[in-house]
Scaffold this motif. Structure first.
Motif, short mmCIF file in Angstrom:
data_model
loop_
_atom_site.label_atom_id
_atom_site.label_comp_id
_atom_site.label_asym_id
_atom_site.label_seq_id
_atom_site.Cartn_x
_atom_site.Cartn_y
_atom_site.Cartn_z
N SER A 182 17.77 28.24 2.38
CA SER A 182 16.34 28.51 2.20
C SER A 182 16.07 29.14 0.84
O SER A 182 15.08 28.79 0.17
N MET A 183 16.93 30.06 0.40
CA MET A 183 16.79 30.65 -0.93
C MET A 183 16.80 29.56 -1.99
O MET A 183 16.00 29.58 -2.94
N ALA A 184 17.71 28.60 -1.87
CA ALA A 184 17.83 27.53 -2.86
C ALA A 184 16.56 26.70 -2.93
O ALA A 184 16.04 26.40 -4.01
N ALA A 185 16.05 26.30 -1.77
CA ALA A 185 14.85 25.47 -1.75
C ALA A 185 13.63 26.23 -2.27
O ALA A 185 12.80 25.67 -3.00
N MET A 186 13.52 27.50 -1.91
CA MET A 186 12.39 28.29 -2.38
C MET A 186 12.47 28.51 -3.89
O MET A 186 11.45 28.51 -4.59
N THR A 187 13.68 28.69 -4.43
CA THR A 187 13.85 28.80 -5.87
C THR A 187 13.38 27.53 -6.57
O THR A 187 12.73 27.58 -7.62
N ALA A 188 13.70 26.37 -5.98
CA ALA A 188 13.29 25.11 -6.60
C ALA A 188 11.77 24.97 -6.62
O ALA A 188 11.20 24.44 -7.58
N VAL A 189 11.09 25.41 -5.58
CA VAL A 189 9.63 25.37 -5.58
C VAL A 189 9.10 26.26 -6.71
O VAL A 189 8.15 25.88 -7.42
N THR A 190 9.68 27.43 -6.87
CA THR A 190 9.29 28.31 -7.97
C THR A 190 9.55 27.66 -9.32
O THR A 190 8.72 27.73 -10.24
N LEU A 191 10.70 27.01 -9.46
CA LEU A 191 11.05 26.34 -10.70
C LEU A 191 10.04 25.25 -11.03
O LEU A 191 9.61 25.12 -12.19
N ARG A 192 9.64 24.47 -10.03
CA ARG A 192 8.66 23.41 -10.28
C ARG A 192 7.35 24.00 -10.77
O ARG A 192 6.73 23.47 -11.71
N ARG A 193 6.92 25.10 -10.17
CA ARG A 193 5.68 25.74 -10.60
C ARG A 193 5.79 26.24 -12.03
O ARG A 193 4.88 26.03 -12.85
N LEU A 194 6.88 26.92 -12.34
CA LEU A 194 7.04 27.49 -13.67
C LEU A 194 7.13 26.41 -14.75
O LEU A 194 6.58 26.56 -15.84
N LEU A 195 7.82 25.32 -14.46
CA LEU A 195 7.89 24.22 -15.41
C LEU A 195 6.50 23.64 -15.65
O LEU A 195 6.14 23.30 -16.78
N LYS A 238 14.06 35.27 -15.21
CA LYS A 238 13.59 36.54 -14.64
C LYS A 238 12.89 36.32 -13.30
O LYS A 238 13.08 37.08 -12.34
N GLU A 239 12.06 35.28 -13.22
CA GLU A 239 11.33 35.07 -11.98
C GLU A 239 12.24 34.55 -10.87
O GLU A 239 12.05 34.86 -9.69
N ILE A 240 13.25 33.75 -11.25
CA ILE A 240 14.23 33.31 -10.26
C ILE A 240 14.94 34.52 -9.66
O ILE A 240 15.14 34.63 -8.44
N ALA A 241 15.32 35.48 -10.53
CA ALA A 241 15.99 36.69 -10.05
C ALA A 241 15.07 37.48 -9.13
O ALA A 241 15.50 37.99 -8.08
N ALA A 242 13.80 37.59 -9.49
CA ALA A 242 12.85 38.33 -8.65
C ALA A 242 12.71 37.67 -7.28
O ALA A 242 12.58 38.35 -6.26
N GLY A 243 12.76 36.34 -7.25
CA GLY A 243 12.64 35.63 -5.98
C GLY A 243 13.83 35.83 -5.06
O GLY A 243 13.71 35.65 -3.84
N ASN A 244 14.98 36.20 -5.63
CA ASN A 244 16.17 36.46 -4.81
C ASN A 244 16.19 37.85 -4.21
O ASN A 244 17.04 38.15 -3.36
N GLU A 245 15.29 38.71 -4.65
CA GLU A 245 15.37 40.13 -4.30
C GLU A 245 15.27 40.36 -2.79
O GLU A 245 16.01 41.18 -2.23
N ARG A 246 14.36 39.67 -2.13
CA ARG A 246 14.17 39.91 -0.70
C ARG A 246 15.45 39.60 0.08
O ARG A 246 15.90 40.41 0.90
N ALA A 247 16.05 38.42 -0.18
CA ALA A 247 17.26 38.06 0.54
C ALA A 247 18.39 39.03 0.21
O ALA A 247 19.19 39.39 1.09
N TRP A 248 18.47 39.46 -1.03
CA TRP A 248 19.50 40.41 -1.43
C TRP A 248 19.34 41.73 -0.66
O TRP A 248 20.33 42.28 -0.16
N GLN A 249 18.13 42.22 -0.54
CA GLN A 249 17.91 43.48 0.16
C GLN A 249 18.24 43.36 1.64
O GLN A 249 18.82 44.28 2.24
#
Length: 445
Positions: free
Chosen positions: A333-346, A357-368
């Motif tokens: 799920s983290m991977a797929a959500m990162t890709a959605v963020t990547l598409r938006r940023l591109l 930086k935004e990819i790292a921020a998106g991982n924060e919830r799962a990391w915590q």
């Protein structure tokens, strides 16, 4: 710095796992061509790959991950069900012994597909392969980046069975090669500084086995989950239905208390869990394969986003930048959500440093979530704040087991559909303070 239109001709993705495949789907919206490089052979059917050693173990697709995959690959869920995935209704189908007791059977709040990691990856890959402009090169080993510390201009590759090193030019390279050290060495070769590394390791381990589901089997539950708790604080296990009329059973243990990989030891470990129901169900079931073990499950992240400089033309995604303990089922799920963020940023024309930086921020919830749970196995009583937080979560769990509304909020967060602070809203905190109005379900359920 963003990408100019003339700089969007070719993108290269290193790795054909879920992170690489979903990144390729996102890049295809922007780049004329996307090439996915994979060291393993990519078969014509679902199957194990050495590059995904954890794939033989239990994987779950969270609700947010399912939504992200449907956004990237319209019709994905239907294709996965068509390939044999089993719908699981949460928490209705769950026979769940949590650390706080048994959960009552509530009406379904979420439905997600259950399948082996091999099937999920196969359906994602075949869906991505149908996108215009996306191509694959398997049996191809990446040996480094081309370019320098200011700009990456491509990758250096060779055939897996040897031969000369060739260079593939690219306007953007996305490294989704996983936990391995190769990608970090490629960055050092460019002259980049070493990032800060964070690691939390509760020393967990998996052992898993597939079983044939008995013919005509029927019960009110579809999934069994026995978590560590009173009387057995380090061991847990789960059983889920997967494609092909099979059960996948994964057992796990913390602090090096790992389940064995021999058949007799595997069943004995299952017998040792807090309740015998999982063992009793599979004891007489017919195995559909050997027991497989997996041990490298530490939480690890590399803070590349904090480096003083970052090259244009390069991004890191997935386990290459942040890997969490797979027991908590967040990786796909983290991977797929990162890709959605990547598409938006591109689409917004963001530069690589801003995207990293935004990819790292998106991982924060799962990391915590993952490190917070794992630290409970490593720490002593801790400070007063930690003890208070632990006590609150214990009382919250007790309430979620018996209160349908609280249970739904809890699973919204676990499914990554709501932020964790939903569990600390004033209204919910007041209900936690009052405590449950009835006891957990009968352990004999």
């Amino acid at each position: 710095m963003g990408f100019a239109v003339e700089e969007r001709e070719h993108a290269v993705v290193i790795g054909a796992g879920i992170a690489g495949l979903t990144a390729a789907a996102a890049l295809a919206d922007v780049f004329e061509r996307v090439t996915v490089l994979e060291r393993d052979a990519l078969g014509e059917a679902p199957g194990f790959r050495p590059g995904v050693p954890q794939s033989r173990h239990l994987h779950s697709l969270m609700g947010a991950g399912q939504r992200a995959l449907d956004a990237l690959l319209p019709g994905f869920t239907e294709r996965l069900y068509g390939a044999g995935a089993v719908p699981l209704r949460t928490p209705y189908d769950h026979l769940w012994l949590s650390p706080a007791g048994w959960c009552h059977r509530f009406a379904p709040s979420h439905t997600v597909p259950s399948a082996t990691r091999e099937l999920v990856e196969y359906v994602v890959r075949t869906s991505v392969a149908e996108i215009d402009g996306v191509g694959f090169r398997d049996r191809t080993e990446t040996v480094g980046f081309a370019g320098d510390a200011e700009r990456v201009t491509g990758v250096r590759v060779r055939a897996r069975d040897g031969g000369q090193v060739d260079e593939i030019s690219a306007d953007l390279v996305v490294n989704a090669s996983g936990r391995g050290p190769g990608g970090r060495g490629w960055l050092r070769a460019l002259g980049l500084a070493e990032p800060e590394v964070e690691r939390t390791d509760s020393r967990p381990g998996y052992s898993s086995r597939l079983y044939e589901m008995p013919e005509g089997f029927a019960d009110e539950w579809r999934i069994i989950s026995i978590q560590p708790g009173e009387g057995q604080p380090l061991r847990g296990g789960a059983l889920v239905p997967v494609e092909g009329g099979r059960w996948l059973v994964s057992l796990y243990g913390y602090l090096d208390d790992h389940p064995p990989v021999d058949a007799e030891g595997f069943l004995e470990f299952a017998r040792s869990l807090r309740h015998p129901v999982l063992h009793d169900v599979v004891r007489d079931a017919v195995p559909a394969g050997p027991v497989h073990g997996f041990r490298h499950m530490a939480n690890e992240r590399y803070r590349y986003e904090d480096l003083p400089a970052w090259p244009d033309g390069l991004l890191l995604v997935g386990d290459a930048v942040c890997a969490v303990n797979p027991v908590y089922a967040q990786g796909m799920s983290m991977a797929a959500m990162t890709a959605v963020t990547l598409r938006r940023l591109l689409g917004e024309g963001a530069g690589c440093r801003a995207m990293q930086k935004e990819i790292a921020a998106g991982n924060e919830r799962a990391w915590q979530v993952a490190t917070g749970a794992d630290l409970a196995y490593l720490a002593d009583a801790g400070d007063a704040g930690s003890r208070d937080a632990g006590e609150y979560m214990r009382r919250l769990m007790e309430l979620a087991l018996v209160d349908a509304e609280v249970n739904r909020t809890f699973f919204d967060v676990m499914m990554m559909l709501a932020e964790p602070d939903a569990l600390a809203s004033p209204e919910l905190a007041a209900r936690v303070a009052r405590g449950p109005a009835r006891p957990p379900a009968d352990p004999a359920c």
